[in-house]
Design a protein around this motif. Structure first.
Motif, short mmCIF file in Angstrom:
data_model
loop_
_atom_site.label_atom_id
_atom_site.label_comp_id
_atom_site.label_asym_id
_atom_site.label_seq_id
_atom_site.Cartn_x
_atom_site.Cartn_y
_atom_site.Cartn_z
N ASP A 60 48.97 28.54 34.41
CA ASP A 60 47.57 28.18 34.58
C ASP A 60 47.36 27.73 36.01
N THR A 61 46.12 27.85 36.46
CA THR A 61 45.77 27.41 37.81
C THR A 61 44.30 27.02 37.82
N GLY B 113 44.61 34.67 43.72
CA GLY B 113 44.80 35.98 44.34
C GLY B 113 46.24 36.45 44.25
N LEU B 114 47.19 35.55 44.49
CA LEU B 114 48.61 35.90 44.38
C LEU B 114 48.92 36.44 42.99
N TYR B 115 48.47 35.73 41.97
CA TYR B 115 48.78 36.16 40.61
C TYR B 115 48.11 37.49 40.28
N ARG B 116 46.86 37.63 40.64
CA ARG B 116 46.15 38.89 40.35
C ARG B 116 46.81 40.07 41.06
N ASN B 117 47.36 39.84 42.25
CA ASN B 117 47.98 40.92 43.02
C ASN B 117 49.47 41.09 42.74
N SER B 118 50.00 40.33 41.79
CA SER B 118 51.43 40.39 41.49
C SER B 118 51.71 40.80 40.05
N GLY B 119 50.76 41.47 39.42
CA GLY B 119 51.00 41.99 38.08
C GLY B 119 50.71 41.05 36.94
N ARG C 173 48.19 39.21 34.31
CA ARG C 173 46.90 39.53 33.70
C ARG C 173 46.27 38.26 33.16
N GLU C 174 44.96 38.16 33.33
CA GLU C 174 44.26 36.98 32.83
C GLU C 174 44.24 36.99 31.31
N ILE C 175 44.42 35.80 30.74
CA ILE C 175 44.42 35.62 29.29
C ILE C 175 43.53 34.42 28.96
N PRO D 6 43.32 23.10 34.77
CA PRO D 6 43.22 24.55 35.00
C PRO D 6 41.97 25.16 34.38
N ASP D 7 41.52 26.25 35.03
CA ASP D 7 40.40 27.00 34.47
C ASP D 7 40.65 28.51 34.53
N VAL D 8 41.85 28.91 34.96
CA VAL D 8 42.25 30.30 34.99
C VAL D 8 43.67 30.37 34.43
N PHE D 9 43.89 31.36 33.54
CA PHE D 9 45.16 31.45 32.81
C PHE D 9 45.70 32.88 32.91
N PHE D 10 47.02 32.99 33.08
CA PHE D 10 47.65 34.30 33.28
C PHE D 10 48.90 34.43 32.42
#
Length: 157
Positions: free
Chosen positions: A116-117, A126-132, A134-136, A145-149
């Motif tokens: 989470d971030t 951006g790092l997570y989105r560009n490193s494979g 996926r948002e969940i 946190p308000d964004v989860f991967f």
């Protein structure tokens, strides 16, 4: 200059020093600040083998970043406390730490990673989105946190 990444006890002085710098940065960047006692902070044993790991990146004896892997004995692990010192940003150190953590997760039998971030950390998102990654949907009740991967760990061998 060579960067080394080593596994340490998350209670070791060098780990605690990195984490304190990380918390201070969150406190400065989050609206309303950051209080680690309100966060879902993992127990140290969850970030130590055989459950997890805590990694520190250093150059010439100076610690420049850290990341934790929180495990619970299942195939799902959680990435915690990725931080890179401002003086080392832009050189790919966060990606190197994440790659090393994924390798460590695989070695511990973890096949899925979650993290989470906060959207106040756009470089992390951006790092997570560009490193494979996926948002969940939200998977915890941590207030920050308000964004989860999620990401499947590449299996070796």
């Amino acid at each position: 200059m060579t960067i080394t990444i080593r596994e340490v006890d998350p209670r070791a002085p060098e780990a605690l020093a990195c984490l304190q710098r990380y918390y201070a940065e969150l406190d400065a960047r989050f609206d309303g600040g950051f209080d680690v006692t309100l966060s879902a902070d993992p127990e140290a044993l969850q970030m130590m083998p055989p459950l997890g790991s805590f990694l520190i990146a250093a150059r010439e004896g100076r610690d420049l970043g850290c990341v934790g892997l929180k495990g619970d004995g299942t195939v799902i692990g959680e990435v915690k406390r990725l931080w890179v010192s401002p003086e080392a940003r832009g050189a790919g150190l966060a990606r190197r730490l994440m790659d090393a953590l994924e390798d460590r997760a695989c070695g511990l039998g973890i096949s899925v990673l979650r993290l989470d971030t906060n959207s106040a950390l756009p470089e992390a998102v951006g790092l997570y989105r560009n490193s494979g990654w996926r948002e969940i949907p939200r998977f915890n009740s941590d207030p920050y946190p308000d964004v989860f991967f999620e990401k499947a760990v590449r299996q070796t061998g």
